[in-house]
Design a protein around this motif. Structure first.
Motif, PDB file in Angstrom:
ATOM      1  N   GLU A  89       0.832  -1.209   0.000  1.00 55.02           N
ATOM      2  CA  GLU A  89       0.000   0.000   0.000  1.00 55.02           C
ATOM      3  C   GLU A  89       0.859   1.247   0.000  1.00 55.02           C
ATOM      4  O   GLU A  89       0.593   2.216  -0.721  1.00 55.02           O
ATOM      5  N   MET A  90       1.906   1.179   0.832  1.00 59.07           N
ATOM      6  CA  MET A  90       2.810   2.321   0.959  1.00 59.07           C
ATOM      7  C   MET A  90       3.467   2.596  -0.378  1.00 59.07           C
ATOM      8  O   MET A  90       3.527   3.735  -0.848  1.00 59.07           O
ATOM      9  N   GLU A  98       2.423   1.809  -3.329  1.00 55.40           N
ATOM     10  CA  GLU A  98       1.467   2.332  -4.306  1.00 55.40           C
ATOM     11  C   GLU A  98       1.203   3.814  -4.066  1.00 55.40           C
ATOM     12  O   GLU A  98       1.126   4.613  -4.996  1.00 55.40           O
ATOM     13  N   GLU A  99       1.112   4.172  -2.803  1.00 53.08           N
ATOM     14  CA  GLU A  99       0.822   5.563  -2.480  1.00 53.08           C
ATOM     15  C   GLU A  99       1.954   6.475  -2.949  1.00 53.08           C
ATOM     16  O   GLU A  99       1.714   7.533  -3.543  1.00 53.08           O
TER      17      GLU A  99
END
Lengths: 888, 113
Positions: A23-24, A26-27
């Motif tokens: 997630e990190m 992707e962010e």
């Protein structure tokens, strides 16, 4: 909602680190894409825009680390990474790992073993309810616990500090279940024994105060769980069964619970019987004699709220009442309290001292191991300085690298600790099964418990951090630019200079510790060997002992004496037997009888007027001859010294000097025994050891068997014949006289087992620790020597190329480790000599002022040095300058 | 660019809260919004934003959800929670007190010298 969100993040971080990471990722990608969109709008082409966006964003890895840190799940996940990394690194250098783990396993194993024994003997209370309030009464004056039965009854009735007081005597009986009679050890206990302890039977019932109605009124037994298991095969029908004890019928009432094995931590009785049965069990009845301190130990639970000081005051007031009321029998009735498990202060201080010493020594072993591993780690850190420098240059923090080192250290220490603990459990199992003295039910169950596991874990962790901390300074001072630039291990060159480094100090300390251990183990071994050949006042070689007690087969009085004469006569008839003597209790056999004696003029025979407390032996005429005890003056006994003739005695030289002033004045003179009998000294025997090898010289008197009968007896058979054959001849001869008499036959040297037991234990323990210390030193010196050789390979190569001689090469390579070895050994030897003084209290004739010991230590240490530097020296000599110089 | 000020430690969180208080934003949007409301006077390295954002989410002051941005890209949007709004007003008040006090102290002319 908010809590739920933050909880979700926590859980994700903990259990799904990859989800969080994705997630990190992707962010951050999305951020850069948005920035690139903007830059593209302002006119850049897409590729250039993306490049610019990435540069503007800054160090992505660094921010990811920071994000991890801000998530708090950090420690755990990076801890896991560290662990994986550590495992990988250690797997890559199996030699180092095996050396480190086994060093630590040995050290922690040794500590676990010593601590388990300490725990079993000292820390763990007796396995009875509320053991913390259980105390034994000790006479303040002479530090023993023996009490007479009438005094016991008074103490029990009159004190106000104890819930109840109970007592016991250890006895040996003939135990016959209807087949082969055997000897069995038991406790003769007061009727309230089990109730005072508050324990409950495993099977059947216990006896109580209410079962007793005067002497010989309670023919009951309670047997121990172990005895039930081994001699009755767990037969539940044993309750109510009648067995023959010393030829008297006794009913088995019940079986004690498995976890209860008497009120001493090392002495395991087979059965318990009421003390009122004394006459049948021991062949004598002193229940009404206040002067006969026959009860081995009196103990009880202190009432809640009473302090030990209050209890002592209370007991002392009972004591002073007894002193006033019975001045003849009761002198010095002051009390102190002790823990019952180790027989109070009788064994307590010695055992505690020894165990504390052992704990300190094994602690030193662990420290030495840590020093060893510390220098191994430092060497590794130096070898890996390029790797460290690279990681630093690539942006890793020093903290992270240090954490990696500590993870490695703790991993090694935990694995080492686990291996060591496993090994110690195996060893402790064996130790628990060990009966060191065959004729006594003495053993110590030392199985490890939770406390031991905890201590091992803590020791492992502590040592991990200890040796992990050694290379810290090195890593903190690594300058990545220097190391990367110089292309070699720049910092290390500085460290191997003339300066004294931490590693040198560690090695010297370690060798010194090893020196202490080697010295003290040699002192102990030498002391043991010497004590085997020291003057006992008798000659244990070429003698066989056959001990028994005639009351076990129901003999008493004249019948016993007649039987004893028959036994002597028939043993003397065995071919090859030189002489046969009889003694009530064999000296140094673990038992002994003492008595107060008075000068011939003393009229008031109270304890405080006694001239001496002396050892008593009742002997047959031939005893001195058979035992090899020489007479200094006068005559031995003859069978004519019987009840119809005047009372006579042979005393030892010390007795003569103590009571009469000199040996010549003693001969023919008179003294008085406790019961007032006037006895004439007819002979003087040499001094000897009677109770313990380390005892101070004691006065002793020998009395003729016919005048002082005893059913306790030990036959001493002197012969040059093969002991094995002779023993069986003795056994069959005695069986021919009375088959129901249980006899214990052994050589006298074996019989000394109990007297030599402390020395044996000390010697074995110190020997093991000494060997471990030596091994640690070898690996320590080996580590340093091979390290210094490998670091200076190039220098050595140049020296050889320039024509250095072999001797010079070896000197350059190994001079320093050998110098450290010499310094450490000298320090260790010095401290070892000091420590040996303490040892003298345990091992008889232990002394460090013994040229053999001193040269032994020097030899051992030089041998260690030679062993440890052999391989590195070979390596240094085999340096091929051409290959070496070409490689660089 | 050169007259941009370095951020004081601890002030980035306050700026993030302030930026998000005006409506849900994704990370890059927050950066733009801070630039906009501070007239580009503050220097913030772009990556430095994210540790702060994660910290605020962990403290429960912000909540995050994935959505689609104005550029039609997937992005994570942040908005204030009730606690975040409360914290913002407290921090703003305390910042103002501090700023006033510092400004007063610095503008004070010493009487002698």
């Amino acid at each position: 909602m908010r809590i739920l969100d933050s909880l979700r993040l926590h859980i994700l971080t903990l259990f799904h680190p990859e989800t969080v990471r994705a997630e990190m990722e992707e962010e951050l990608r999305s951020h850069i894409a948005h920035r690139a969109d903007d830059l593209e709008h302002s006119g850049l082409i897409r590729a250039e825009a993306e490049r610019r966006a990435r540069i503007e964003f800054g160090g992505r890895e660094k921010y990811k680390e920071e994000i991890h840190a801000s998530l708090g799940g950090h420690l755990i996940s990076t801890g896991f990474e560290d662990l994986r990394y550590a495992v990988r690194v250690l797997r890559k250098s199996p030699g180092f790992t095996i050396a480190a783990v086994s060093t630590l396993a040995l050290a922690i194993g040794a500590n676990a073993v010593v601590f388990s024994v300490l725990n079993a003997l000292i820390l763990r209370p007796l396995n009875v309810p509320h053991a913390d309030s259980l105390y034994t009464l000790e006479h303040g004056g002479y530090k023993d616990q023996s009490t007479s039965y009438p005094d016991y009854l008074d103490l029990r009735e009159r004190n106000r500090s104890f819930e109840d007081l109970a007592g016991y005597i250890m006895i040996l009986v003939g135990f016959d279940t209807g087949g082969n009679p055997t000897q069995a050890w038991g406790y003769e206990v007061t009727g309230n024994y089990f109730d005072a302890l508050g324990i409950h039977p495993y099977l059947g019932r216990f006896f109580h105060d209410a079962d007793e109605h005067g002497p010989n009124s309670a023919p009951y037994l309670v047997i121990s769980y172990a005895y039930w298991h081994s001699n009755f095969q767990d037969d539940r029908g044993v309750v109510g069964r009648v067995v023959q004890v010393n030829k008297h019928p006794y009913t088995i009432l019940g079986v004690a619970p498995p976890e209860f094995s008497g009120t001493l931590v090392f002495f395991f009785p087979d059965f318990w019987a009421p003390m009122v049965e004394q006459e049948q069990l021991q062949g004598l009845n002193v229940l009404n004699e206040r002067g006969q301190r026959d009860i081995y130990m009196v103990f009880g639970h202190m009432k809640p709220g009473v302090t030990p000081a209050q209890a002592i005051g209370d007991l002392n007031s009972v004591g002073s009442f007894l002193e006033k009321t019975y001045p003849k029998d009761d002198g010095y009735m002051t009390f102190s309290l002790a823990r019952p498990g180790l027989a109070g202060d009788l064994l307590g201080p010695g055992v505690k001292g020894f165990m504390t010493g052992m704990m300190v020594l094994s602690g030193l072993i662990l420290l030495a191991a840590c020093a060893n591993l510390g220098s191994l780690f430092a060497a590794r850190a130096a070898d890996r300085s390029r790797e460290v420098a690279l990681r630093l240059a690539l942006g890793s923090s020093r903290r992270r690298i240090l954490r990696g080192v500590f993870t490695e250290a703790v991993l090694i220490s935990l694995v080492g600790g686990a291996v060591g603990l496993l090994g110690s459990i195996v060893l402790l199992r064996q130790l628990s099964m060990w009966y060191p003295v065959p004729q006594f039910p003495i053993h110590v169950p030392v199985n490890p418990d939770a406390k031991v596991y905890l201590v091992a874990l803590l020791l492992a962790l502590a040592s991990g951090f200890l040796f992990g901390a050694v290379p810290v300074r090195q890593i903190l001072h690594t300058n990545p630019y220097e190391v990367v630039k110089s292309g070699s291990t720049g910092i290390v060159a500085g460290n191997t200079g003339r300066r004294i480094t931490l590693r040198d100090v560690l090695l010297v300390a370690q060798i010194a510790i090893c020196g202490v251990l080697v010295t003290s183990s040699l002192v102990a071994v030498r002391g043991l060997v010497r004590s085997m050949h020291s003057k006992f006042g008798f000659e244990p070689r070429n003698a066989i002992l056959a001990d028994t007690a005639l009351r076990m087969a129901g003999y008493s009085g004249d019948r016993a004496l007649a039987m004893q004469r028959r036994m002597i006569d028939s043993l003397e008839a065995i071919p090859g037997v030189k002489s046969v003597g009889l003694v009530s209790q064999i000296p140094l056999g673990g038992g002994g009888e003492t008595e107060d004696v008075f000068t011939g003029q003393t009229a008031d025979l109270r304890t405080s007027n006694a001239a001496a407390n002396v050892q008593v032996f009742k002997i047959s005429p031939e005893y001195f001859h058979a035992a090899g005890t020489s007479l200094v003056a006068g005559r031995a006994f003859s069978w004519q010294d019987d009840l119809s003739s005047p009372r006579v005695a042979v005393v030892n030289a010390l007795f003569a000097r103590k009571i009469f002033g000199s040996e010549s004045r003693a001969l023919g003179n008179y003294y008085k025994r406790e019961d007032g009998t006037r006895v004439q000294v007819v002979g003087i025997a040499e001094d000897g050891k009677y109770y313990q090898l380390t005892e101070d010289p004691r006065a002793a008197m020998f009395l003729p068997f016919p005048q002082s009968p005893s059913t306790m007896m030990c036959l001493v058979v002197r012969s040059e014949r093969d002991p094995q054959q002779l023993a069986s001849a003795i056994r069959s001869t005695l069986r021919g006289l009375d088959a129901s008499l249980p006899v214990n036959i052994q050589t006298w040297t074996e019989g000394l087992g109990i007297a030599l037991f402390p020395s044996h234990v000390a010697t074995v323990a110190l020997g093991v620790l000494g060997a471990m210390g030596a091994m640690l030193s070898i690996t320590g010196i080996f580590g340093l020597a091979s390290y210094s050789v490998s670091k200076r390979m190039r220098e050595l190569g140049i020296r050889i190329a320039l024509g250095a001689q072999r001797k010079e090469v070896v000197q350059t390579a190994l001079g320093r480790p050998l110098k450290l070895l010499a310094i450490g050994s000298a320090a260790g030897l010095f401290m070892g000599i000091l420590a040996a003084r303490v040892l003298a209290h345990i091992v008889y004739t232990a002394t460090s002022r013994d040229p053999l010991v001193l040269s032994g230590v020097v030899l051992a240490m030089s041998l260690l040095g030679l062993l440890a530097t052999w391989i590195p020296a070979r390596r240094a000599l085999s340096v091929n300058p051409l290959i070496l110089l070409r490689e660089e | 660019m050169t007259d941009q000020a370095q951020l004081l430690p601890g002030t980035l969180d306050l700026l993030i809260l302030r930026a998000v208080s005006l409506g849900p934003l994704h990370g890059y949007g927050i950066l733009l919004r801070i630039g906009q409301i501070s007239d580009n006077a503050l220097l913030i390295e772009q990556g430095a934003l994210y540790p702060g954002l994660f910290r605020l989410v962990r403290q429960g002051l912000l909540k995050a959800s994935w959505g689609t941005s104005e550029n039609n890209r997937r992005a994570k949007f942040y908005e204030l929670t009730v606690a975040g709004r409360k914290r913002l007003s407290e921090e703003t008040a305390s910042w103002n007190r501090l700023a006033t006090a510092i400004a007063a102290a610095l503008s004070q002319q010493p009487e002698e010298a």
